[in-house]
Design a protein around this motif. Structure first.
Motif, PDB file in Angstrom:
ATOM      1  N   UNK A 358       0.823  -1.210   0.000  1.00 59.62           N
ATOM      2  CA  UNK A 358       0.000   0.000   0.000  1.00 59.62           C
ATOM      3  C   UNK A 358       0.855   1.258   0.000  1.00 59.62           C
ATOM      4  N   UNK A 359       1.959   1.229   0.736  1.00 61.30           N
ATOM      5  CA  UNK A 359       2.857   2.382   0.764  1.00 61.30           C
ATOM      6  C   UNK A 359       3.473   2.664  -0.586  1.00 61.30           C
ATOM      7  N   UNK A 360       3.912   1.607  -1.262  1.00 66.56           N
ATOM      8  CA  UNK A 360       4.480   1.768  -2.603  1.00 66.56           C
ATOM      9  C   UNK A 360       3.409   2.277  -3.571  1.00 66.56           C
ATOM     10  N   UNK A 361       2.220   1.675  -3.522  1.00 71.13           N
ATOM     11  CA  UNK A 361       1.158   2.069  -4.450  1.00 71.13           C
ATOM     12  C   UNK A 361       0.751   3.525  -4.247  1.00 71.13           C
ATOM     13  N   UNK A 362       0.732   3.969  -3.004  1.00 69.01           N
ATOM     14  CA  UNK A 362       0.357   5.365  -2.727  1.00 69.01           C
ATOM     15  C   UNK A 362       1.341   6.330  -3.378  1.00 69.01           C
ATOM     16  N   UNK A 363       2.609   5.991  -3.339  1.00 65.15           N
ATOM     17  CA  UNK A 363       3.618   6.849  -3.969  1.00 65.15           C
ATOM     18  C   UNK A 363       3.471   6.825  -5.486  1.00 65.15           C
ATOM     19  N   UNK A 364       3.264   5.650  -6.050  1.00 60.70           N
ATOM     20  CA  UNK A 364       3.076   5.548  -7.498  1.00 60.70           C
ATOM     21  C   UNK A 364       1.866   6.367  -7.946  1.00 60.70           C
ATOM     22  N   UNK A 365       0.798   6.313  -7.158  1.00 67.00           N
ATOM     23  CA  UNK A 365      -0.402   7.086  -7.491  1.00 67.00           C
ATOM     24  C   UNK A 365      -0.146   8.587  -7.370  1.00 67.00           C
ATOM     25  N   UNK A 366       0.544   8.976  -6.297  1.00 68.79           N
ATOM     26  CA  UNK A 366       0.779  10.405  -6.059  1.00 68.79           C
ATOM     27  C   UNK A 366       1.539  11.055  -7.203  1.00 68.79           C
ATOM     28  N   UNK A 367       2.540  10.348  -7.725  1.00 70.60           N
ATOM     29  CA  UNK A 367       3.380  10.928  -8.777  1.00 70.60           C
ATOM     30  C   UNK A 367       3.024  10.413 -10.178  1.00 70.60           C
ATOM     31  N   UNK A 368       1.926   9.665 -10.275  1.00 73.32           N
ATOM     32  CA  UNK A 368       1.482   9.126 -11.567  1.00 73.32           C
ATOM     33  C   UNK A 368       2.597   8.372 -12.274  1.00 73.32           C
ATOM     34  N   UNK A 369       3.256   7.498 -11.520  1.00 78.17           N
ATOM     35  CA  UNK A 369       4.378   6.728 -12.057  1.00 78.17           C
ATOM     36  C   UNK A 369       3.847   5.455 -12.698  1.00 78.17           C
ATOM     37  N   UNK A 370       4.279   5.102 -13.903  1.00 79.88           N
ATOM     38  CA  UNK A 370       3.735   3.932 -14.610  1.00 79.88           C
ATOM     39  C   UNK A 370       4.397   2.618 -14.206  1.00 79.88           C
ATOM     40  N   UNK A 371       4.429   2.367 -12.901  1.00 80.32           N
ATOM     41  CA  UNK A 371       4.945   1.110 -12.383  1.00 80.32           C
ATOM     42  C   UNK A 371       3.817   0.373 -11.667  1.00 80.32           C
ATOM     43  N   UNK A 372       4.041  -0.901 -11.370  1.00 83.19           N
ATOM     44  CA  UNK A 372       3.037  -1.679 -10.640  1.00 83.19           C
ATOM     45  C   UNK A 372       3.701  -2.428  -9.500  1.00 83.19           C
ATOM     46  N   UNK A 373       2.903  -2.815  -8.508  1.00 82.57           N
ATOM     47  CA  UNK A 373       3.401  -3.564  -7.352  1.00 82.57           C
ATOM     48  C   UNK A 373       2.521  -4.790  -7.146  1.00 82.57           C
ATOM     49  N   UNK A 374       3.169  -5.924  -6.869  1.00 84.86           N
ATOM     50  CA  UNK A 374       2.475  -7.199  -6.693  1.00 84.86           C
ATOM     51  C   UNK A 374       2.889  -7.812  -5.368  1.00 84.86           C
ATOM     52  N   UNK A 375       1.937  -8.425  -4.675  1.00 86.07           N
ATOM     53  CA  UNK A 375       2.195  -9.052  -3.385  1.00 86.07           C
ATOM     54  C   UNK A 375       1.919 -10.545  -3.458  1.00 86.07           C
ATOM     55  N   UNK A 376       2.756 -11.323  -2.777  1.00 87.91           N
ATOM     56  CA  UNK A 376       2.548 -12.756  -2.607  1.00 87.91           C
ATOM     57  C   UNK A 376       2.775 -13.094  -1.142  1.00 87.91           C
ATOM     58  N   UNK A 377       1.733 -13.014  -0.338  1.00 89.84           N
ATOM     59  CA  UNK A 377       1.863 -13.300   1.091  1.00 89.84           C
ATOM     60  C   UNK A 377       2.771 -12.292   1.755  1.00 89.84           C
ATOM     61  N   UNK A 378       3.874 -12.773   2.319  1.00 86.56           N
ATOM     62  CA  UNK A 378       4.805 -11.921   3.050  1.00 86.56           C
ATOM     63  C   UNK A 378       5.844 -11.258   2.160  1.00 86.56           C
ATOM     64  N   UNK A 379       5.707 -11.415   0.855  1.00 90.50           N
ATOM     65  CA  UNK A 379       6.660 -10.875  -0.116  1.00 90.50           C
ATOM     66  C   UNK A 379       5.921  -9.921  -1.054  1.00 90.50           C
ATOM     67  N   UNK A 380       6.564  -8.827  -1.443  1.00 88.51           N
ATOM     68  CA  UNK A 380       5.983  -7.919  -2.419  1.00 88.51           C
ATOM     69  C   UNK A 380       7.099  -7.305  -3.243  1.00 88.51           C
ATOM     70  N   UNK A 381       6.723  -6.809  -4.428  1.00 95.62           N
ATOM     71  CA  UNK A 381       7.739  -6.319  -5.344  1.00 95.62           C
ATOM     72  C   UNK A 381       7.108  -5.353  -6.342  1.00 95.62           C
ATOM     73  N   UNK A 382       7.848  -4.291  -6.670  1.00 99.17           N
ATOM     74  CA  UNK A 382       7.384  -3.407  -7.728  1.00 99.17           C
ATOM     75  C   UNK A 382       8.232  -3.617  -8.977  1.00 99.17           C
ATOM     76  N   UNK A 383       7.626  -3.344 -10.133  1.00 99.25           N
ATOM     77  CA  UNK A 383       8.353  -3.450 -11.392  1.00 99.25           C
ATOM     78  C   UNK A 383       8.028  -2.248 -12.259  1.00 99.25           C
TER      79      UNK A 383
END
Length: 452
Positions: A358-383
């Motif tokens: 959620x923290x990563x997504x909020x930043x991507x939304x705030x700056x309109x950055x064309x990246x995405x973030x995916x979560x798998x349980x206790x692991x998450x990653x942006x690309x």
């Protein structure tokens, strides 16, 4: 691609972060310079040179979700040994069990009580009933590949494009632009062309999977249930049902490597997603910080494998090693599974990963950055792409090494460690909301420097 085109600005930002790193870490520099006398690039394994910055950070001590380097800087560790320290650094139960066993002896080439208990714990988690222990997930994968060839009489192994299964030779294969099987970029000293040992299909491509399995050449399909080493690539709805049905139809042994995807829960994706493999591999995290791996087999596969072996030759057939299943590793596995990486622990770990996402997504939304973030349980990653990738090739096409290095060094200079190979964060049982917030603030600063 990323859509970030101002490479001149990126170079300036990188240079400024390098200057910050140099000023803050003189003691690490001293140790690194001394190490270069006898260690190539000053590191015990060359891949450690991939960390961002002019030299690696030297660790003085670590506990839980934090470590302190030799310059006295506290770090939130979101890399956690790329899953090797998923239970946190120096978890008390594991340390106690390992220390007690070390005082009694570490390796005997004979079993201890811990082995059977550890196997029972793994059976409860993953559902397959017959287990053997190794020193790494790589060793476990190699062993299962040999058993699969032994019992099927077939030569080839099927893997996903851009998969990763440790240093298993058969897995260093990918598809070129024509669909031919070729060596994956960076493969070191391949013994034979991978097309001789391996078939490759894109993740989530059922038609390609059926075509490969229908040849009758495949002994085993070795998969991560979600790709994790090229960024997280999740399966489409119904994909694993198709994998299981096709492997059964064509007599192919299905091996699920849960070494990274154990982040999905105590039994990895196998249990969380209700999968039905013939064999399961786990490693890294289960030993509480010391080398350990394991592979489990269905009753049918275990019987077929055992029946095919002669007792006289069982020690020289290419499966196992002198230190495999040693008493020290098994003490760590038993304590870690029973007292550290518990079902309750995964609840908190997953909640922290959700906060990180959620923290990563909020930043991507705030700056309109064309990246995405995916979560798998206790692991998450942006690309660096706008939508989640469906296969490894899509994930690889979005890679940007220079941008990644800048983001990682920026985080490191603010006391946050993420894995050097991609943009992954992993939570341990004692990672806190405050730890996650430190990353969110630093990530916002980094993205702002690029896009504001």
């Amino acid at each position: 691609m990323t859509g970030y085109r101002d490479r001149e600005r990126l170079a300036e930002l990188w240079s400024a972060e390098v200057d910050l790193f140099r000023a803050a870490r003189p003691e690490s520099e001293k140790l690194w310079r001394a190490a270069t006398r006898h260690l190539p690039d000053g590191v015990p394994m060359l891949w450690m040179a991939k960390w961002p910055g002019p030299w690696p950070v030297y660790v003085r001590s670590a506990l839980g979700a934090h470590f302190t380097d030799v310059d006295g800087i506290d770090h939130v560790d979101l890399c956690l040994g790329d899953t090797g320290a998923m239970c946190g650094h120096a978890p008390a139960a594991s340390v106690r069990a390992i220390s007690e066993q070390l005082a009694k002896g570490s390796t005997f080439m004979l079993p201890t009580e811990d082995a059977a208990v550890a196997a029972e714990l793994l059976t409860e988690r993953f559902g397959v009933p017959s287990w053997q222990f190794t020193l790494s997930a790589t060793d476990a994968n190699r062993s299962l590949i040999r058993y699969a060839r032994q019992v099927t009489g077939r030569r080839k192994i099927l893997v996903h494009d851009y998969c990763y299964h440790g240093s298993v030779d058969e897995a260093f294969a990918t598809l070129d632009d024509t669909g031919a099987v070729v060596e994956r970029r960076g493969n070191i000293g391949a013994p034979v062309p991978p097309s001789e040992t391996t078939m490759v299909v894109p993740f989530n491509d059922v038609a390609a999977l059926e075509a490969a399995l229908s040849t009758g050449e495949v002994a085993a399909m070795l998969i991560e249930p979600a790709l994790t080493n090229i960024g997280i690539v999740l399966p489409d709805d119904g994909y694993h049902d198709a994998v299981r049905e096709l492997c059964t139809r064509f007599g192919v042994i299905l091996i699920i490597d849960e070494t990274h995807t154990i982040s999905a829960g105590p039994g990895g994706m196998t249990t969380t997603w209700g999968l039905s493999p013939d064999a399961v591999v786990v490693g890294k995290s289960i030993g509480g910080g010391i080398p350990a791996g394991a592979f489990g087999m269905s009753a049918e596969l275990a019987e077929r494998a055992r029946r095919s072996l002669e007792l006289e030759d069982i020690d020289v057939g290419g499966v196992g090693g002198t230190l495999a299943g040693n008493a020290l590793s098994l003490a760590g596995v038993r304590a870690t599974l029973s007292e550290v990486l518990t079902a309750d622990a995964f609840v908190g770990m997953t909640a922290r990963a959700t906060e990180w996402t959620a923290g990563v997504q909020a930043v991507l939304d705030e700056f309109a950055v064309p990246w995405q973030v995916t979560q798998l349980g206790a692991r998450a990653e942006y690309s660096f792409r706008a939508t989640p990738p469906r296969d490894g090739a899509e994930a690889a096409a979005a890679d940007d090494f220079e941008l990644q290095q800048y983001l990682h060094l920026h985080a490191l200079n603010r006391g946050i460690l993420i894995t050097p190979f991609h943009n992954m964060a992993l939570m341990c049982p004692v990672t806190t909301t405050a730890d996650v917030e430190r990353h969110s603030l630093a990530f916002r600063e980094a993205v702002s420097s690029l896009y504001a």
